[in-house]
Design a protein around this motif. Structure first.
Motif, PDB file in Angstrom:
ATOM      1  N   ASP A   1       0.830  -1.210   0.000  1.00 40.43           N
ATOM      2  CA  ASP A   1       0.000   0.000   0.000  1.00 40.43           C
ATOM      3  C   ASP A   1       0.864   1.260   0.000  1.00 40.43           C
ATOM      4  O   ASP A   1       0.552   2.250  -0.675  1.00 40.43           O
ATOM      5  CB  ASP A   1      -0.922   0.008   1.214  1.00 40.43           C
ATOM      6  N   LEU A   2       1.959   1.236   0.751  1.00 40.25           N
ATOM      7  CA  LEU A   2       2.813   2.413   0.811  1.00 40.25           C
ATOM      8  C   LEU A   2       3.503   2.671  -0.518  1.00 40.25           C
ATOM      9  O   LEU A   2       3.641   3.818  -0.953  1.00 40.25           O
ATOM     10  CB  LEU A   2       3.848   2.241   1.922  1.00 40.25           C
ATOM     11  N   LEU A   3       3.956   1.601  -1.172  1.00 40.95           N
ATOM     12  CA  LEU A   3       4.580   1.784  -2.485  1.00 40.95           C
ATOM     13  C   LEU A   3       3.566   2.279  -3.510  1.00 40.95           C
ATOM     14  O   LEU A   3       3.897   3.090  -4.387  1.00 40.95           O
ATOM     15  CB  LEU A   3       5.212   0.467  -2.943  1.00 40.95           C
ATOM     16  N   ALA A   4       2.316   1.808  -3.386  1.00 34.48           N
ATOM     17  CA  ALA A   4       1.272   2.316  -4.273  1.00 34.48           C
ATOM     18  C   ALA A   4       1.004   3.793  -4.002  1.00 34.48           C
ATOM     19  O   ALA A   4       0.772   4.583  -4.931  1.00 34.48           O
ATOM     20  CB  ALA A   4      -0.010   1.498  -4.093  1.00 34.48           C
ATOM     21  N   GLU A   5       1.039   4.190  -2.740  1.00 35.02           N
ATOM     22  CA  GLU A   5       0.855   5.597  -2.388  1.00 35.02           C
ATOM     23  C   GLU A   5       1.981   6.451  -2.962  1.00 35.02           C
ATOM     24  O   GLU A   5       1.750   7.562  -3.453  1.00 35.02           O
ATOM     25  CB  GLU A   5       0.797   5.736  -0.874  1.00 35.02           C
TER      26      GLU A   5
ATOM     27  N   ARG B   1       7.607   5.903   6.884  1.00 32.76           N
ATOM     28  CA  ARG B   1       6.591   4.854   7.002  1.00 32.76           C
ATOM     29  C   ARG B   1       7.032   3.576   6.297  1.00 32.76           C
ATOM     30  O   ARG B   1       6.740   2.461   6.749  1.00 32.76           O
ATOM     31  CB  ARG B   1       5.268   5.364   6.441  1.00 32.76           C
ATOM     32  N   LEU B   2       7.743   3.712   5.172  1.00 32.87           N
ATOM     33  CA  LEU B   2       8.267   2.537   4.475  1.00 32.87           C
ATOM     34  C   LEU B   2       9.287   1.799   5.347  1.00 32.87           C
ATOM     35  O   LEU B   2       9.254   0.565   5.453  1.00 32.87           O
ATOM     36  CB  LEU B   2       8.911   2.954   3.152  1.00 32.87           C
ATOM     37  N   LEU B   3      10.189   2.546   5.983  1.00 31.27           N
ATOM     38  CA  LEU B   3      11.174   1.904   6.849  1.00 31.27           C
ATOM     39  C   LEU B   3      10.505   1.247   8.055  1.00 31.27           C
ATOM     40  O   LEU B   3      10.956   0.210   8.535  1.00 31.27           O
ATOM     41  CB  LEU B   3      12.206   2.929   7.304  1.00 31.27           C
TER      42      LEU B   3
END
Length: 766
Positions: free
Chosen positions: A499-503, A563-565
């Motif tokens: 979800d974060l990579l999509a964001e 947030r990714l980390l």
């Protein structure tokens, strides 16, 4: 009386020149006495023999050549006493005990290579005896003499040192007992137990290591007594799959992650042990794992006990003290039994019951917590019986739709008691904690209604996260707090990496930045997989330079990066703390260091974002407090290199000067991301994003006129990129409001439409 020993002495007549020659001549049960010296050979023990030094322990070294393979035990009841066994490659197997073989190591040193105990059969999970039923005192003498399953290893007063990947691996259906044994200097895991192997250890000591001190996998079982695991690079004890562990009278100290962590369907029983100084949690339970703790003392770290499993865990007569965050933390759906537990001096809640969790808390004490001592989340229904809260500003915070039960609970020396039946208006004790800025409104006041404390437009503190928008700004989702900047809100739950990579991908423009961040994520995934496998991590600097003009999305990407980390498990919180020169540099001598340190501490577990970082090194100024701030930052980045990511942002040319101002900066900021200006088309898309988010529609005429208007704006120093787009949208809504106000009964479409007439008048270029 004659000496029946077989002698090895290279320079003595009548003695064997090598150990291999002596083994070839030795009958079953022979004792081989070895003269002092270093023997460059490897061999395979195929008969029951004993190897001892002729004179004293440590006087004989077996230096196994690189191409010779491991020293191998293939017979039962072999014994090696007082020898040094040294390899050449720490990552290779140095000592191997094969299936159905047995070895006792006494007063030995095994260095520069790992030891393996092998078994050929793996028991189906659950088929073995429960870990609590296996006696710790069993010395394995019968199994050594006649192994009926896998290999058997017993060590006494032995040291394992300087191995890579793991110092000792016990696998299959092998057995191992470690008595008064120490393991140190491991680039990886101290002891790995897998298959259906069983490890017993009494007075085992594991010091340091880049991985977990002890890891149990598959259906293995581990029993530790009187043992100490110190300074593990990851977890002290990691129990996964269907493995089980029993710790009695043990100490697990200063683990870089959790002292004890359970995953999958693992089980653990911890009794009369001390878990101290783990950076994340004293005990962390995930998936469908379960723990039973009795008389356990947990101190320090971010969280004392973190239960993320819906299986029933049990905590009896334990103490949890001195955490930076919560003492006992229940994630969604947890349902533990907690009795006689004392929670004291926590930075946040003493007990935090997450959404939809249950659990029973009997006769527990919560003392001097920074936040409300007991927090109950939405739809949670815990039961508190005979519990007491002492010396806190607030005893209870209850979210909407929560349904806790309190029986015979009391608040003592609490400034604002809310526990049912607690006396009102009691003054806090002299040592009671008072809420810091922003704490008074969280869980302390009356229950909030669905509209929040200030009505429909009022802010709430529900722990929501900020959503990154294509404009390069952060928009707060409805019902959410503004993104935390070092606030005391609870750390967020781990978000989905997908979800974060999509964001990230949804952001307008920034194609090079997206590619670079995506590449770093893949690299860090690989790093984490290597760490989980006990492999050393490659050199990796997570600190970044964001070079670009204002309004190009630097803050938004920084927030997403944190947030990714956090999702990758590389940061404990992933929040963003944004500062500039004024937040780091003091006004007088001695003020800058503490001020910079305070900002850095607020970012622990997340990202410190330094906007206009070049302002710390003003050109042409030799004596400036900004250099002191940089020196303080460099030291803090080294001391807490795994806890904080620092991002320095500013104009591209100025950032080169900033990085070159201090050698420590140049060595820590090795990667720069360039944020280019948005094109006219991208700025139009950003305006459209703002319009959709606020329920406006741009007409075709408005889109065309908007592109022309943006194209005519000078791209000088005052051009704001995404900020310019946001300002244009605001100006268009203001003009539209004035236009629509003149209509008698505007339709919904007229209230939503933005047309070319709503654009501001272009600035004169004359």
């Amino acid at each position: 009386m004659t000496d029946d020993r077989i002698r090895v002495a290279p320079r003595t007549r009548g003695a064997h020149r090598t150990i291999t020659q002596a083994l070839g001549a030795a009958p079953d049960g022979a004792v081989i006495s070895i003269a002092p010296g270093e023997y460059h050979e490897s061999f395979r023990l195929i008969r029951r023999v004993t190897l001892v030094p002729q004179y004293g322990n440590g006087s004989v070294t077996i230096a196994v050549p690189a191409a010779a393979g491991a020293l191998t035990v293939a017979a039962p009841n072999c014994r090696v006493r007082g020898l040094v066994v040294r390899g050449t490659d720490p990552g290779e197997t140095l000592l191997r005990v094969e299936d159905a073989a047995g070895l006792t190591l006494e007063d030995c040193l095994v260095t520069h290579g790992r030891a393996e105990v092998l078994g050929s059969r793996t028991v189906v999970p659950g088929a073995g005896r429960p870990v609590g039923d296996i006696p710790l005192d069993h010395d394995l003498a019968t199994e050594l003499a006649d192994p009926t399953a896998g290999g058997v290893l017993v060590t006494r007063r032995t040291r394992l040192r300087a191995a890579r990947h793991t110092a000792l691996h016990v696998t299959g259906d092998a057995l191992a007992r470690l008595d008064d044994t120490s393991i140190m200097d491991v680039e990886g895991i101290g002891v790995a137990v897998s298959g259906s192997a069983v490890l017993r250890a009494d007075q085992l000591r594991v010091h340091g290591g880049s991985g977990s001190a002890l890891r149990a996998l598959d259906a293995s079982r581990v029993l530790l007594r009187g043992s100490g695991l110190f300074g593990a690079g990851r977890n002290g004890v990691l129990v996964q799959d269907a493995a089980e562990a029993l710790l009695t009278d043990c100490r697990v100290e200063n683990a870089a992650r959790s002292a004890v962590r359970l995953d999958h369907t693992a089980r653990a029983q911890i009794e009369e042990s001390t878990l101290a100084g783990a950076r994340l949690s004293g005990v962390e339970v995930r998936d469908q794992a379960r723990v039973m703790m009795r008389g356990v003392r947990i101190s320090g770290g971010e969280t004392g006990v973190r239960l993320r499993s819906q299986e029933e865990s049990v905590l009896l007569h334990c103490s949890v003290t001195g955490q930076q965050g919560n003492g006992i933390e229940l994630a969604a759906g947890a349902d533990p039994r907690v009795r006689g537990v004392r929670v004291a001096r926590t930075g946040k809640h003493g007990v935090s019951v997450g959404e939809s969790s249950r659990g029973t808390f009997d006769h527990c004490d919560v003392i001097a917590s920074g936040f409300p001592s007991i927090h109950v989340g939405r739809d949670a229904a815990p039961r508190f019986r005979g519990c007491r809260v002492f010396d806190s500003a607030h005893d209870l915070g209850v979210a909407e739709d929560a349904n806790p039960t309190f029986e015979n609970c009391v608040a003592i020396n609490v400034a604002a008691p809310r526990l049912p039946g607690a006396p009102r208006g009691g003054a806090a004790a002299p040592g009671a904690r008072q809420p810091g800025p922003g704490r008074q409104g969280r869980d302390a006041g009356p229950p909030r209604g669905p509209q929040g404390p200030t009505g429909p437009a009022g802010p709430t503190r529900s722990g929501g996260r900020a959503a990154a928008t294509p404009s390069g700004q952060a928009a707060t989702a409805p019902g959410s707090a503004h993104p935390r900047q070092g606030s005391d809100d609870d750390a967020p739950e781990v978000e989905s990496l997908t979800d974060l990579l999509a964001e990230l991908d949804e952001l307008v423009g920034l194609e090079n930045v997206k590619r670079d961040v995506g590449g770093m994520v893949k690299l860090m995934q690989t790093v984490r997989m290597r760490q989980e496998a006990g492999l050393p991590a490659p050199p990796l600097s997570r600190h970044l330079v964001f070079a670009g003009n204002p309004g190009t999305g630097k803050t938004t990407v920084a927030r997403l990066y944190g947030r990714l980390l956090h999702a990758l498990g590389l940061l404990s919180r992933g929040h963003l703390v944004e500062v500039d020169r004024s937040a780091l540099v003091g006004e007088y001598i001695g003020h800058t260091g503490p001020k910079t340190t305070e900002a850095f501490q607020r970012a622990r577990g997340g990202v410190l974002f330094i906007d206009e970082a070049y302002a710390l090194t003003p050109p042409g100024v030799a004596q400036d407090f900004g250099m002191e701030a940089i020196a303080t930052l460099v030291k803090l980045m080294e001391d807490h290199r795994d806890e904080v990511v620092v991002i320095a942002a500013g104009y591209p040319e100025e950032m080169d000067r900033f990085i070159g101002s201090n050698p420590g900066l140049a060595s820590r900021f090795t990667r720069s991301l360039l944020f280019t200006d948005y094109s006219t088309e991208e700025l139009v898309r950003i305006v459209e994003h703002h319009a959709r988010r606020h329920r406006y529609d741009l007409t075709e005429g408005a889109r065309s006129a908007l592109a022309t208007h943006i194209g005519a704006i000078p791209r000088g120093e005052r051009f704001g990129n995404g900020r310019t787009a946001r300002q244009l949208f605001q100006q268009m809504t203001e003009h539209q409001a004035m236009r629509v106000a003149e209509l008698t009964a505007p339709k919904d479409q007229e209230l939503m439409a933005l047309d070319e007439n709503d654009l501001p008048v272009p600035l004169s270029t004359s």
